[in-house]
Write an enzyme that holds these catalytic residues in place. Structure first.
Site, PDB file in Angstrom:
ATOM      1  N   VAL A   1      17.140   4.649 140.218  1.00  0.00           N
ATOM      2  CA  VAL A   1      18.499   5.406 140.591  1.00  0.00           C
ATOM      3  C   VAL A   1      19.167   4.848 141.856  1.00  0.00           C
ATOM      4  O   VAL A   1      18.572   4.150 142.562  1.00  0.00           O
ATOM      5  CB  VAL A   1      17.874   6.803 141.119  1.00  0.00           C
ATOM      6  CG1 VAL A   1      17.262   7.655 139.940  1.00  0.00           C
ATOM      7  CG2 VAL A   1      17.150   7.047 142.150  1.00  0.00           C
ATOM      8  N   CYS A   2      20.373   5.207 141.901  1.00  0.00           N
ATOM      9  CA  CYS A   2      21.315   4.841 143.145  1.00  0.00           C
ATOM     10  C   CYS A   2      22.282   5.890 143.243  1.00  0.00           C
ATOM     11  O   CYS A   2      22.123   7.217 142.629  1.00  0.00           O
ATOM     12  CB  CYS A   2      22.072   3.430 143.038  1.00  0.00           C
ATOM     13  SG  CYS A   2      23.339   3.387 141.552  1.00  0.00           S
ATOM     14  N   LYS A   3      23.185   5.818 143.901  1.00  0.00           N
ATOM     15  CA  LYS A   3      24.145   6.883 144.086  1.00  0.00           C
ATOM     16  C   LYS A   3      25.023   7.249 142.947  1.00  0.00           C
ATOM     17  O   LYS A   3      25.131   8.366 142.457  1.00  0.00           O
ATOM     18  CB  LYS A   3      25.220   6.660 145.157  1.00  0.00           C
ATOM     19  CG  LYS A   3      26.298   7.607 145.619  1.00  0.00           C
ATOM     20  CD  LYS A   3      27.100   7.618 146.672  1.00  0.00           C
ATOM     21  CE  LYS A   3      27.828   8.425 147.033  1.00  0.00           C
ATOM     22  NZ  LYS A   3      28.908   8.187 148.247  1.00  0.00           N
TER      23      LYS A   3
END
Length: 112
Positions: free
Chosen positions: A63-65
């Site tokens: 995950v990231c933003k």
């Protein structure tokens, strides 16, 4: 060319199942503001130096933003033979779907 496997938040079981680890590749200030409980934090730029810390069995949800950096990470990890999948929409979609996040320290957890 490596096809990056991706899932949406709706496709991620809640609670997270056994054998699914979460890797957050955002920057430290993003992580500290709010992240998925139990996730492992390795910023994208540091990932090549820390791949030996990642589980080799089960699946890794990255995950990231919004899903761009995590897609890069999944492409890289896939080339190393690590079973990783990108969270399309990232932490923004995670929170918008009402999924919980936690924060290091005081204050309300949020996505920055």
């Amino acid at each position: 060319m490596y096809d990056v496997p991706s899932v949406t938040v709706a496709q991620v079981p809640q609670p997270l199942p056994e054998g699914l680890d979460v890797l957050d590749v955002r920057e430290p200030q993003e992580w500290e503001a709010g992240h998925i409980a139990g996730a492992r934090h390795i910023p994208l730029r540091q990932l090549p130096d820390h791949t030996d810390e990642l589980p080799r069995d089960g699946q890794l949800l990255v995950v990231c933003k919004i899903g761009g950096r995590s897609a890069q990470a999944v492409a890289y990890l896939g080339q190393l033979g690590i079973n990783a999948v990108n969270l399309a929409g990232g932490m923004i979609d995670w929170v918008d779907a009402g999924r919980p996040i936690v924060r290091e320290g005081d204050g309300e957890p949020l996505v920055v």
